[in-house]
Design an enzyme around this catalytic site. Structure first.
Site, PDB file in Angstrom:
ATOM      1  N   HIS A   1     -32.589  32.230  -0.137  1.00  0.00           N
ATOM      2  CA  HIS A   1     -32.982  32.519  -1.528  1.00  0.00           C
ATOM      3  C   HIS A   1     -34.376  33.155  -1.578  1.00  0.00           C
ATOM      4  CE1 HIS A   1     -29.949  31.090  -4.324  1.00  0.00           C
ATOM      5  NE2 HIS A   1     -29.855  29.925  -3.723  1.00  0.00           N
TER       6      HIS A   1
ATOM      7  N   CYS B   1     -23.557  27.247  -5.230  1.00  0.00           N
ATOM      8  CA  CYS B   1     -24.966  27.483  -5.559  1.00  0.00           C
ATOM      9  C   CYS B   1     -25.170  27.234  -7.050  1.00  0.00           C
ATOM     10  CB  CYS B   1     -25.321  28.927  -5.215  1.00  0.00           C
ATOM     11  SG  CYS B   1     -27.015  29.361  -5.607  1.00  0.00           S
ATOM     12  N   LEU B   2     -26.255  26.544  -7.380  1.00  0.00           N
ATOM     13  CA  LEU B   2     -26.528  26.258  -8.789  1.00  0.00           C
ATOM     14  C   LEU B   2     -26.716  27.537  -9.599  1.00  0.00           C
ATOM     15  CD1 LEU B   2     -28.977  23.230  -8.382  1.00  0.00           C
ATOM     16  CD2 LEU B   2     -26.578  23.151  -9.087  1.00  0.00           C
TER      17      LEU B   2
ATOM     18  N   HIS C   1     -29.473  28.094   3.476  1.00  0.00           N
ATOM     19  CA  HIS C   1     -29.123  28.577   2.133  1.00  0.00           C
ATOM     20  C   HIS C   1     -30.380  28.761   1.270  1.00  0.00           C
ATOM     21  CE1 HIS C   1     -26.303  28.321  -1.546  1.00  0.00           C
ATOM     22  NE2 HIS C   1     -27.520  28.299  -2.067  1.00  0.00           N
ATOM     23  N   GLU C   2     -31.254  27.750   1.291  1.00  0.00           N
ATOM     24  CA  GLU C   2     -32.446  27.815   0.433  1.00  0.00           C
ATOM     25  C   GLU C   2     -33.454  28.841   0.946  1.00  0.00           C
ATOM     26  OE1 GLU C   2     -31.991  26.575  -2.326  1.00  0.00           O
ATOM     27  OE2 GLU C   2     -30.361  25.233  -1.775  1.00  0.00           O
TER      28      GLU C   2
ATOM     29  N   GLN D   1     -34.912  30.384  -8.040  1.00  0.00           N
ATOM     30  CA  GLN D   1     -33.860  29.884  -8.932  1.00  0.00           C
ATOM     31  C   GLN D   1     -34.413  29.322 -10.234  1.00  0.00           C
ATOM     32  OE1 GLN D   1     -31.833  27.524  -5.615  1.00  0.00           O
ATOM     33  NE2 GLN D   1     -30.111  28.158  -6.870  1.00  0.00           N
TER      34      GLN D   1
ATOM     35  N   GLY E   1     -30.126  21.284  -3.037  1.00  0.00           N
ATOM     36  CA  GLY E   1     -31.290  22.113  -2.742  1.00  0.00           C
ATOM     37  C   GLY E   1     -31.570  23.066  -3.885  1.00  0.00           C
TER      38      GLY E   1
END
Ligand code: ZN
Length: 157
Positions: free
Chosen positions: A134, A88-89, A130-131, A51, A46
């Site tokens: 963000h 997380c990226l 999670h997304e 991000q 995701g």
């Protein structure tokens, strides 16, 4: 399409609240395509627009069942709970257990501007939560109940 640079923790853009998309124009469609390409290249499940430095409520997710492109996603119901390891990226190398709902229902617009409802369990429920976090400046580590140590990280490879 283009790969975008993934913003890392420490950049304040990750802590800001994203704005609703009011018009799905070419810019948003390009953003969705770029975000998907960036997510696949980075090997993530995701990616949220902050991000890549864009404060818009746009998310892409692919937990292995195909690409989901979500605009203005909102969690409309949540049931149960699960504890899974997340990373997380934007926070490379850090993994932690996070408690999330076991099942969520999310309403959003797709790339055509149609209202869609996504029902997610297991990994998809985690990814949706999670997304969407963000988009409100929340990182998984804020909700971590236990951080994995180095030995556990080696074991999971
Ligand atoms: Zn993340």
């Amino acid at each position: 399409m283009a790969i975008r640079n993934i913003v890392k923790e420490g950049d304040e853009v990750l802590r800001k609240k994203s704005k609703e998309v009011t018009k799905i124009d070419d810019k948003i469609l390009t953003l969705l395509k770029d975000m998907a390409e960036t997510m696949y290249k980075a090997g993530g499940v995701g990616l949220a627009a902050p991000q890549v430095g864009i404060l818009k409520r746009v998310v892409v997710i692919d937990t292995g069942d195909g690409l989901l492109e979500l605009i203005n996603p909102v969690i409309t119901s949540a049931k149960g709970e699960q504890i899974e390891v997340e990373g997380c990226l934007s926070v490379p190398g850090l993994y932690a257990e996070v408690k999330r709902p076991a099942e969520v229902e999310v309403e959003a617009l797709n790339a055509k501007g149609e209202k869609i409802t996504i029902k997610g369990k297991e990994l998809l429920a985690v990814a949706l939560c999670h997304e969407i976090d963000h988009l409100d400046g929340i990182l998984f580590k804020d909700k971590a109940i236990r951080f994995l140590d180095e030995d556990e990280l080696k074991d999971s490879d």
